[in-house]
Design an enzyme around this catalytic site. Sequence first.
Site, mmCIF file in Angstrom:
data_model
loop_
_atom_site.group_PDB
_atom_site.id
_atom_site.type_symbol
_atom_site.label_atom_id
_atom_site.label_comp_id
_atom_site.label_asym_id
_atom_site.label_seq_id
_atom_site.Cartn_x
_atom_site.Cartn_y
_atom_site.Cartn_z
ATOM 1 N N PHE A 135 0.848 -1.185 0.000
ATOM 2 C CA PHE A 135 0.000 0.000 0.000
ATOM 3 C C PHE A 135 0.885 1.237 0.000
ATOM 4 C CE2 PHE A 135 -2.658 3.373 1.783
ATOM 5 C CZ PHE A 135 -3.731 3.285 0.916
ATOM 6 N N ASP A 220 9.311 2.712 1.403
ATOM 7 C CA ASP A 220 8.157 3.487 1.849
ATOM 8 C C ASP A 220 8.036 3.282 3.360
ATOM 9 O OD1 ASP A 220 5.674 4.316 2.670
ATOM 10 O OD2 ASP A 220 4.609 3.593 0.906
ATOM 11 N N LYS A 249 2.640 9.878 8.254
ATOM 12 C CA LYS A 249 2.002 9.397 9.487
ATOM 13 C C LYS A 249 2.625 9.922 10.787
ATOM 14 C CE LYS A 249 -0.238 5.297 7.609
ATOM 15 N NZ LYS A 249 -1.625 5.542 7.994
HETATM 16 C C1 LIG Z 1 3.102 2.370 3.703
HETATM 17 C C2 LIG Z 1 2.158 3.477 3.357
HETATM 18 N N1 LIG Z 1 2.446 4.289 2.341
HETATM 19 C C3 LIG Z 1 1.642 5.307 2.001
HETATM 20 C C4 LIG Z 1 0.462 5.533 2.678
HETATM 21 C C5 LIG Z 1 -0.421 6.671 2.271
HETATM 22 O O1 LIG Z 1 -0.291 7.715 3.174
HETATM 23 P P1 LIG Z 1 -1.374 8.892 3.186
HETATM 24 O O2 LIG Z 1 -2.670 8.283 3.612
HETATM 25 O O3 LIG Z 1 -0.828 9.900 4.140
HETATM 26 O O4 LIG Z 1 -1.446 9.424 1.785
HETATM 27 C C6 LIG Z 1 0.119 4.708 3.751
HETATM 28 C C7 LIG Z 1 -1.145 4.910 4.481
HETATM 29 O O5 LIG Z 1 -1.651 4.043 5.147
HETATM 30 C C8 LIG Z 1 0.984 3.655 4.099
HETATM 31 O O6 LIG Z 1 0.703 2.811 5.109
#
Ligand SMILES: Cc1ncc(COP(=O)(O)O)c(C=O)c1O
Length: 397
Positions: A135, A220, A249
């Site tokens: 994700f 990520d 986050k």
């Molecule tokens: C690993 C990862 N990358 C990206 C995101 C996306 O972040 P945002 O919701 O701040 O766009 C998330 C959100 O859960 C995530 O867990």
Amino acid sequence: MTNWRDVESRVFMTTGRRMPVVAVKGEGTRLWDDDGKAYLDFFGGPATISLGHCHPVLVAAIEDQARTLIHVSNAVYSLPQLKLAQLLIDNSCFDRVYFPNTGAEANEAAFKLARKWGKERKGGAFEIISALDSFHGRTLAAVTASGTPRYQAPFTPLPPGFVHVPFDDIEALQQATTPQTCAIILEPIQGEGGVIVPNPSYLPAVRAWCDENDILLVLDEVQTGMCRTGPLFAYQGMNVEPDVITLAKGLGGGVPVAAILAKEHCAVFTPGDHGSTFGGNPLATAAAYAVTSYMLDTDMPSRVERASAYLVARLEALRKRLPGISGVRGKGLLLALVFASDIADRVVLDCLAEGLIVNNVRPNAIRLAPPLTVSESETDEAIAIMSRVLARTFEAK
Ligand SMILES: Cc1ncc(COP(=O)(O)O)c(C=O)c1O
């Protein structure tokens, strides 16, 4: 009293399912709803409320900055932004920073950086490999990189140049590599995918493959960063040094702010390549500076290790007692309790009724991502609720 759930159903463009809680106040690990009912928040935003709700250090930083300068264009220098950039560089293996607002935007910036690097340094290579069940966010490119077909289906055709492979499978990654591959993006631990920790040899093997084939390794760390798994960044505990990481986050402890950190050799953005009105805004970066400094000054990594050991030991004890629990997985305070059957939806609602917020990250697993400041007595309380709920659920089956 206003029925806020009715208001939502009338005026909102609903994009996700909500739990039946109207949250109005938070303090530390606790949330209160509009009826005054208290909850222990083991969902944490998710995995975002790093210092607990409304931590006094974060509140003071926001108050001070709000009185000083809330927003200014990125056409001028801003002190909170520069102080945060320096702090992140001083405490990581990276050389340069850019500040977006959200995790998805940070990943967008990483895709653009990788594509520009491929164009300039690798004969136009543009393909990005990512993992199934990953994700990376909800913008069009981030949802394309995410290996979650149900999030993509309504929005096809998707942008070209993204290739998916099973997570934790180095051979699949090697086979998917072509001369056009410019980057590999992976979560060090798959969060939304169910808190999946790869084999310890996986990320070092990916690093070696990237080195051999002149490919950028992007991690990520939107969910795993900011001490969520123990170290400030998860890569620091996983025997791997990426070229780029993305953060969001936990960075702002609840204030929307994100970052992309890159090594000099791939920091190829030049003026005009990227931008954002709010990216790195003084209010957001002052908050992130307060959160990051607090983590460093109070040795948050050790605190997370201790809190994690305490929670894991109690989850393992629960697992031994209740045969319907099949496992405990994760690292630091990014954990999942796994069941032998698909009962997570019901467990979430039953925990909620008893005053505990957790999340059904998979049909057969709940994710636990409490604030990093969670106390042992709060953990005991959460375990007591889970124990009662699960004993009842397994009895009824
Ligand atoms: C690993 C990862 N990358 C990206 C995101 C996306 O972040 P945002 O919701 O701040 O766009 C998330 C959100 O859960 C995530 O867990």
